[in-house]
Design an enzyme around this catalytic site. Structure first.
Site, PDB file in Angstrom:
ATOM      1  N   ASP A 471       0.832  -1.203   0.000  1.00  0.00           N
ATOM      2  CA  ASP A 471       0.000   0.000   0.000  1.00  0.00           C
ATOM      3  C   ASP A 471       0.870   1.257   0.000  1.00  0.00           C
ATOM      4  O   ASP A 471       2.082   1.196   0.246  1.00  0.00           O
ATOM      5  CB  ASP A 471      -0.902  -0.031   1.246  1.00  0.00           C
ATOM      6  CG  ASP A 471      -2.220   0.687   1.031  1.00  0.00           C
ATOM      7  OD1 ASP A 471      -2.303   1.526   0.113  1.00  0.00           O
ATOM      8  OD2 ASP A 471      -3.167   0.420   1.796  1.00  0.00           O
ATOM      9  N   ASP A 541     -10.638   1.937  -3.363  1.00  0.00           N
ATOM     10  CA  ASP A 541     -11.174   1.657  -2.028  1.00  0.00           C
ATOM     11  C   ASP A 541     -12.694   1.619  -2.051  1.00  0.00           C
ATOM     12  O   ASP A 541     -13.313   1.238  -1.060  1.00  0.00           O
ATOM     13  CB  ASP A 541     -10.704   2.723  -1.031  1.00  0.00           C
ATOM     14  CG  ASP A 541      -9.359   2.368  -0.418  1.00  0.00           C
ATOM     15  OD1 ASP A 541      -8.914   1.219  -0.594  1.00  0.00           O
ATOM     16  OD2 ASP A 541      -8.746   3.235   0.241  1.00  0.00           O
TER      17      ASP A 541
HETATM   18  C1  GLA Z   1      -5.790   1.829   2.105  1.00  0.00           C
HETATM   19  C2  GLA Z   1      -6.138   0.634   1.252  1.00  0.00           C
HETATM   20  C3  GLA Z   1      -7.182  -0.189   1.942  1.00  0.00           C
HETATM   21  C4  GLA Z   1      -6.652  -0.639   3.282  1.00  0.00           C
HETATM   22  C5  GLA Z   1      -6.242   0.558   4.098  1.00  0.00           C
HETATM   23  C6  GLA Z   1      -5.535   0.133   5.373  1.00  0.00           C
HETATM   24  O1  GLA Z   1      -6.860   2.709   2.183  1.00  0.00           O
HETATM   25  O2  GLA Z   1      -6.552   1.031  -0.003  1.00  0.00           O
HETATM   26  O3  GLA Z   1      -7.539  -1.290   1.151  1.00  0.00           O
HETATM   27  O4  GLA Z   1      -5.556  -1.489   3.064  1.00  0.00           O
HETATM   28  O5  GLA Z   1      -5.371   1.419   3.400  1.00  0.00           O
HETATM   29  O6  GLA Z   1      -5.132   1.189   6.134  1.00  0.00           O
END
Ligand code: GLA
Length: 740
Positions: A471, A541
């Site tokens: 990430d 997301d």
């Molecule tokens: C980001 C990612 C999510 C999750 C969060 C965790 O937003 O896109 O899928 O992994 O971080 O903090």
């Protein structure tokens, strides 16, 4: 796919049986552009294509015409491809042809991801050297033409052959002068949770661009542009694609000049970029992949899909079926311990899910997004036996184990930041801007990359980890590296990305069996650069089925379904609060790399059975979803956006799955039909609704149907008023086609 040199006309012809690209060394020594488009016959003279007078005021200064790699200072006032500041502070250049070389295969670009070949016969590469005799700057332009892709990969290498230090201020990956400006420009734009929506505009005089200066390719604009004619559709007409294999600051721009021709350039964003070249030093640009189609946007996407799936992605996972996963994030967030995770993994395994991914919250003392990034050791309060203990229990439950990491970040509240405050990006003496309570680590520094390589390798080698989600949850502010001298601060952004690629390269090479998925707050770095290391990416997301229709549609224009991770999540949806049927959520997420993002222990029995059936269906058709040809049928950006339809077809066209989605139900819809594409007209297909249904639509479509009929007359979408009323909003239908 020869590259021909017509010595008499001084024309270079790059061609295969679908595209041609023609360059010409002009009378003044500059490299002119003649043509890029549909394939032209070999062994002919094309020098005359450069004809035409340059009108107007500029005429008195000579005739810049159409150029391959334009520079400023010589009477061409359009946007340049290369700007190099000389030791005396001047920036005027005159690039003249100094030679060319044609080789089999495709060379690598040092430090940068790029498309590749597995055998020399797959492509030929042309390298043209242009030289500025006065200052000694050379531009080496590289063009790879593939044997069976309608694509040309371009990049440039800038070499300082002079005696003094020069500064590269702009170095585009590609510049293309088009003969007319009668194009519509499509871009993939949005923001967090609504990435890559298709936005269109007609080219007008002046400059129109998309870009990122955030340090990552970004949620806002994808490093991709498409030009099409007003009459171009998914099936018909001309389209040109410009895609940058890069994950950092970029610019993609079209400029229409007063004479109605257009110049497109794509590359590293020139703002906040300079690169110092000592005598003898060189700079390599990222690669741009240019695609031409005369059979609509669909064929352009086909080219990108196959090229990026087969010759950009690499490693053993490139060709392997990707596992159906369950990610813990929306199901547990930071609230878990080993027992809860093992229960989730066990419940997921019972549903047929193949991989359990522990997302954020497992390290340091992270109970919220306020701490611990950088402290990559397990939080023993939650995981008494560490990642290894958890992973072994998960594997014992019959499911593989995957882990979330965010290597490029550091929390202010972390041991790492306390030990190395200077490792965080920022300008000494100035406040650092926080984003999600975190700073960005300075990956332009080799010692930081070294450290991350060591700690992450320890995590990944200490436990049976089959998958990593990488990430990157904030963008870069106060760009500066304390490790670079003041005159090299303009190199920071690019050096940062080179550091990211180096870390990716080390970890993916050391752990080839681990499947890497890239992520940046969802789709903030969904670009070809990262696809070279991580063959799939977390698309957004936003997991709402309705929101996902435009996101996945837009993403699919440039990226294959094997890259597009798509998950079913719980309702009410956590991003928009919408309640959609479980069947619709799956019917959308099937068209990608499928998974779940919920707590499987909280599913009611009926939903548990439905999920198990969904997993079974996806696994049975996985090859089709992940490697089939994706055909967009009805677009969420067309009309009022209420209907979307798409399908996947196997390479031999013997099987297909069709998805049709209706956002709001409408009364009295009429007997609408959905015409399919990409089938074999001569094949008879058995058509079945999935899941099996006995409603009138399912019944009337069921049975043997010719491919010709399915493409000409289509499938019936609505039948009786009673059934229309009963369906409600947010409905999806799937049809499965199998050759008899
Ligand atoms: C980001 C990612 C999510 C999750 C969060 C965790 O937003 O896109 O899928 O992994 O971080 O903090």
């Amino acid at each position: 796919m020869p590259i021909e040199w017509d010595a008499e006309g001084r024309v270079l012809h790059l061609r295969n049986d679908r595209i041609s690209c023609l360059l010409r060394i002009q009378e003044d020594g500059s490299l002119g552009h003649l043509y890029f488009g549909r394939s032209l016959a070999p062994a002919r003279s094309y020098a005359h294509l450069s004809g035409g007078e340059f009108r107007g005021f500029g005429n008195r200064l000579g005739e810049p015409g159409r150029l391959e790699y334009p520079v400023p200072g010589g009477g061409d006032y359009r946007v340049p491809a290369l700007v190099v500041e000389q030791p005396d502070g001047s920036a005027a250049l005159r690039l003249e042809y100094a030679g060319h070389e044609i080789t089999r295969g495709k060379p690598e670009i040092p430090g940068l991801p790029a498309t590749y070949v597995e055998a020399d016969g797959e492509a030929d590469t042309l390298e043209v050297t242009l030289r500025d005799e006065v200052g000694g700057v050379e531009a080496h332009l590289l063009y790879t033409v593939f044997a069976d892709h309608a694509a040309i990969a371009r990049s440039a290498r800038i070499v300082n052959r002079g005696d003094g230090v020069v500064r590269v201020r702009t170095a585009m990956s590609a510049s293309l002068d088009l003969g007319d400006a009668d194009w519509v420009m499509d871009q993939l734009s949005g923001t967090w949770a609504r990435e890559r929506h298709v936005v269109s505009r007609r080219l007008v005089p002046g400059r129109q661009s998309i870009s990122s200066r955030r340090g990552s390719s970004g949620h806002e604009h994808n490093p991709f542009l498409l030009l099409r004619r007003t009459s171009t559709t998914e099936e018909h007409g001309e389209a040109l694609g410009f895609s940058l294999v890069y994950s950092g600051n970029f610019l993609a721009e079209a400029e229409v000049d007063p004479f109605g021709s257009a110049r497109v350039r794509i590359g590293i964003h020139p703002e906040e970029f300079t690169w110092t070249l000592e005598p003898g030093a060189e700079f390599a640009t990222p690669e741009a992949v240019l695609v031409y189609s005369d059979a609509g946007i669909g064929a352009l996407s086909d080219t990108y899909h196959r090229l990026y799936r087969e010759r950009l992605a690499r490693g053993p996972w490139r060709d392997r079926p990707r596992p159906v996963l369950l990610n813990s994030w929306e199901g547990a967030y930071f609230d878990f311990d080993e027992e809860r995770l093992v229960q989730m993994a066990t419940a997921a395994a019972a549903l047929g899910i193949e991989l359990f991914v522990l997302d954020d919250g497992w390290f340091g003392h992270r109970d919220a997004d306020t701490s611990s990034l950088g402290d990559w050791f397990a939080d023993r309060r939650k995981l008494p036996d560490g990642i290894a203990g958890l992973a072994r229990r998960v594997e014992a439950a019959g499911i593989r184990f995957g882990l979330w990491i965010e290597p490029e970040m550091v929390s202010r509240d972390s041991d790492l930041f306390r030990a190395h405050p200077d490792w965080a990006v920022g300008v000494p003496g100035r406040p650092r801007t926080e984003g999600r309570n975190q700073y960005v680590l300075d990956l332009s520094r080799p010692d930081v990359v070294e450290h991350l390589d060591a700690v992450l390798s320890k995590v990944l080698s200490g436990a049976p980890v089959s998958y990593v989600k990488w990430d990157m949850n904030r963008v870069i502010t106060e760009p500066y590296s304390v490790a670079l001298p003041p005159e090299r601060q303009g190199e920071f952004f690019h050096r940062y990305i080179l550091g990211v690629y180096e870390l990716y390269r080390r970890l993916t090479t050391r752990f080839p069996e681990i499947l890497f998925e890239s992520c940046a707050g969802g789709g903030g770095r969904f670009d070809p650069g990262l696809l070279a290391f991580a063959p799939q990416a977390w698309t957004s997301d936003d997991t709402d089925a309705v929101e996902r229709l435009p996101i996945q549609w837009g993403t699919s224009i440039a990226y294959p379904l094997s890259a597009i991770a798509a998950h079913v999540s719980a309702v009410p949806n956590h991003q928009v609060g919408r309640v959609t049927p479980l069947s619709t959520r799956a019917a959308v997420a099937f068209f990608g790399v499928f998974g779940y993002e919920l707590d499987p222990t909280a599913l009611p029995d009926a939903e548990r059975d439905e999920v198990a059936r969904q997993v079974g269906f996806y696994v049975a058709h996985r090859e089709l979803f992940q490697r089939g040809r994706f055909v967009r049928l009805v677009g969420p950006f067309d009309g009022d956006g209420n209907e979307t339809a798409w399908m996947v077809v196997s390479p031999e066209r013997r099987s297909a799955v069709v998805g049709h989605y209706r956002v709001l139900n409408r009364p009295s819809p009429g007997p609408a039909r959905l015409r399919l594409r990409g089938l074999d007209p001569a094949i008879t297909y058995d058509v079945a609704a999935w899941p099996a249904s006995d409603d009138t639509v399912a019944r009337l479509n069921r049975g043997p149907r010719g491919g010709d009929e399915l493409m000409a007359a289509g499938l019936l979408l609505d039948a009786t008023r009673g059934e229309v009323t009963a369906r409600g909003d947010f409905q999806a239908r799937l049809f499965v086609l199998e050759a008899r």
